[in-house]
Write a protein that holds these residues in place. Structure first.
Motif, short mmCIF file in Angstrom:
data_model
loop_
_atom_site.label_atom_id
_atom_site.label_comp_id
_atom_site.label_asym_id
_atom_site.label_seq_id
_atom_site.Cartn_x
_atom_site.Cartn_y
_atom_site.Cartn_z
N PRO A 27 0.84 -1.21 0.00
CA PRO A 27 0.00 0.00 0.00
C PRO A 27 0.87 1.26 0.00
O PRO A 27 1.93 1.29 0.64
N GLU A 28 0.47 2.28 -0.70
CA GLU A 28 1.27 3.50 -0.81
C GLU A 28 1.47 4.18 0.55
O GLU A 28 2.47 4.87 0.76
N ASP A 29 0.52 3.98 1.46
CA ASP A 29 0.62 4.62 2.77
C ASP A 29 1.25 3.71 3.83
O ASP A 29 1.11 3.96 5.03
N TYR A 30 1.94 2.64 3.39
CA TYR A 30 2.51 1.70 4.37
C TYR A 30 3.52 2.39 5.27
O TYR A 30 4.39 3.14 4.82
N ARG A 31 3.41 2.10 6.57
CA ARG A 31 4.40 2.53 7.56
C ARG A 31 4.60 1.39 8.56
O ARG A 31 3.65 0.63 8.83
N PRO A 32 5.78 1.24 9.13
CA PRO A 32 5.99 0.19 10.15
C PRO A 32 5.07 0.39 11.34
O PRO A 32 4.59 1.52 11.60
N ALA A 33 4.83 -0.67 12.08
CA ALA A 33 3.98 -0.61 13.27
C ALA A 33 4.59 0.30 14.33
O ALA A 33 5.81 0.41 14.44
N GLN A 34 3.72 0.97 15.10
CA GLN A 34 4.17 1.88 16.15
C GLN A 34 3.70 1.38 17.51
O GLN A 34 2.63 0.77 17.62
N PHE A 35 4.50 1.63 18.53
CA PHE A 35 4.19 1.17 19.88
C PHE A 35 4.65 2.21 20.89
O PHE A 35 5.56 2.99 20.62
N GLN A 36 4.03 2.21 22.05
CA GLN A 36 4.55 3.00 23.16
C GLN A 36 5.75 2.26 23.74
O GLN A 36 5.70 1.05 23.94
#
Length: 547
Positions: free
Chosen positions: A179-188
């Protein structure tokens, strides 16, 4: 930034009797995972070569590696890999797409549990029985060994290298779109999340599943690396040096050189010449193999700027010989680390002047030396080494008891290594605590006798161990690998030790054998117990033990 052309600094607090590396602040937000850091770094200079497979003759650019890792991450996310307990099992050699699989896990925040392909099936079954991976990734040649384990766990298999009819292949994942908007997962507090699970060395028992966090220490002690470096490690990802190489390549944008071939001196030297390796991390036994390789010369190693070795004791004579092939001082470096800390503890770039030391502490590491009376002691006093790095550790996966045994309530890791700091704050490892032997009431360490035997010009490698009986204790015995073309007999070894060591408890009271090679664990360490077992079989002896 840490400059490996000069040793790090180590200070000593005489009141607390604690040694400390320099205090350094990380540049990275603690909410970021290492996967997020690597994803950002791979976006720069996208057409530069990132990885070369020497054995497969493949090359990948940074852009290709970034996209391949993202495709793996997208697959994992679609399969519902969201929790820290959604684990990917990994049993693979260093093939072209292994890094993409690992980076995909890092991008998605999915821990991978890496196991060496050479381990026995029952050991793999035991380890995966602890972590219960949702998917096991392996090479086609290991499929049959893993198929039974996967069936028992009710999990699928993905093939990384090779093909198996009807079995999911990583190539199928890499054919997908992102997907063009792919970003890695984010966490606290992504820094505290489990990044990988490795295996303890297994040289003193059944391997344990060691969690590795997203701590910056795994790469920040190697911040001297740059895009101009060509990195190589023969280790697979189940070994800490293999993981360090994978992570540092992504963070610092080096060229990652891999090979599926098992380490050999001739193969390594050929790659040095053809690929101009500038940074390598090897096992201590590999240094012995290289130093005694008949065809080695300084020209083959002229591109080397950082040759690190770790994972065992290296004889002084071997270090002096290896140093003679380096184009300068400070290139050959002894590193000391611990899988449980997920990073180096110290390194020594003064091997030429302090060959028996593992060097000075890396930044943000503290150490104490604790004697058998549980007292913290000062310089030149021996004891067990305790280490503190101030970072979160999730422990041995599924083993709270073993976790509590190695890390106390104040956060100190009890390393199990015996050692001391000298007056210059250099750390010395005397022996593994469990390797200390006693004969006729007198204690000794195997390496003391190994150092003597190594002085024989015919000797390439040596391993000393104790053969126990209830009346005398541990009688020292030696397995010796001769240098190519030399003639050596066991009686010569026994006599040599007798002439240079005056005390009777350090004589080779258990005898000596000449062997072609020493048994090593999957990560290249000499496996003292396996060498001893082979010695007893060859000698037709049985160790008398209390059953």
């Amino acid at each position: 930034m840490l400059d490996l052309n000069a040793n790090p600094t180590t200070s000593y607090n005489a009141e607390l009797k604690i040694w400390s590396g320099a205090r350094e602040q990380s540049f990275y937000n603690e909410d970021l995972t290492i996967g997020q850091i690597i994803f950002k770094q791979l976006q720069s200079e996208p057409q530069r070569i990132f990885q070369i497979s020497h054995s497969e003759n493949t090359r990948l650019t940074r852009s290709q590696m970034l996209h391949n890792g993202a495709k793996v991450s997208v697959y994992l996310e679609a399969q519902g890999y969201h929790k820290e307990t959604d684990i990917v099992g990994l049993v693979a050699r260093n093939s072209t797409h292994l890094a993409a699989l690992a980076y995909g896990c890092l991008f998605n925040g999915t821990p991978f549990h890496a196991i060496n392909p050479n381990l026995e099936e029952h050991t793999m079954r035991s380890l995966f029985g602890i972590t219960k991976p949702r998917m096991i990734c392996c090479d086609a040649q290991d499929y049959e060994k893993l198929r039974k384990i996967a069936t028992a766990l009710g999990t699928k298999i993905l093939i990384i290298h090779g093909r198996m009819a009807g079995v999911l292949s990583i190539q199928e994942l890499l054919n997908a779109t992102i997907p063009e908007d792919y970003r890695p997962a984010q966490f606290q507090r992504g820094i505290d999340r489990i990044m990988a699970i490795l295996c303890s060395s297994g040289t003193t028992g059944t391997p344990k599943a060691v969690t590795i966090s997203n701590s910056r220490q795994i790469f920040e002690s190697h911040s001297y690396l740059s895009a101009n470096d060509i990195q190589y490690a023969p280790s697979t990802l189940d070994w800490l040096t293999g993981l360090i190489t994978l992570v540092t390549a992504g963070v610092y944008g080096t060229v990652r050189l891999i090979s599926m071939e098992v380490f050999s001196p001739t193969h390594f030297l050929a790659m040095c010449e053809q690929q101009s390796i500038s940074w390598a991390v090897l096992a201590a036994s590999h240094i012995a193999m290289l130093a005694n390789c008949p065809g080695i010369n300084a020209k083959q190693l002229c591109s080397m700027r950082h040759l690190l070795f770790a994972g065992g004791h290296t004889l002084v004579a071997t270090l002096h010989k290896m140093q003679s092939y380096m184009r300068g001082e400070g290139i050959l470096r002894n590193a000391y680390g611990m899988t449980e800390l997920g990073a180096c503890i110290s390194y020594n770039s003064s091997v030429h002047t302090k060959p028996k030391s593992v060097g000075l502490l890396v930044p943000n590491v503290r150490m104490r030396v604790v004697n058998p009376s549980s007292e913290t002691v000062g310089p030149n006093e021996h004891g067990e080494l305790y280490c503190h790095n101030g970072h979160h550790w999730s422990g041995y996966y599924g083993n709270c008891l073993a976790t509590a045994e190695i890390k106390d309530k104040e956060g100190w890791f009890h390393t199990g290594d015996l050692g001391y700091f000298d007056e210059d704050n250099y750390l010395h490892i005397v022996e593994r605590k469990k390797d200390m032997l006693k004969y006729l009431g007198m204690m000794y360490y195997p390496h003391e006798i190994e150092e003597i035997i190594a002085q024989m010009p015919q000797v390439a490698e040596v391993c000393v161990f104790g053969i126990w009986n209830e009346t005398e204790g541990d009688a020292a015995a030696a397995s010796v690998v001769p240098r190519p073309g030399s003639q050596l007999h066991p009686a010569q070894v026994v006599q040599f030790v007798a002439e240079l060591i005056s005390v009777s408890h350090k004589q080779l009271n258990g005898g000596a054998q000449i062997v072609h090679q020493l048994a090593k664990s999957a990560n290249g360490k000499v496996n003292r117990q396996a060498v001893k077992a082979a010695y007893l079989i060859a000698a037709g002896k049985t160790e008398i033990t209390d059953s």
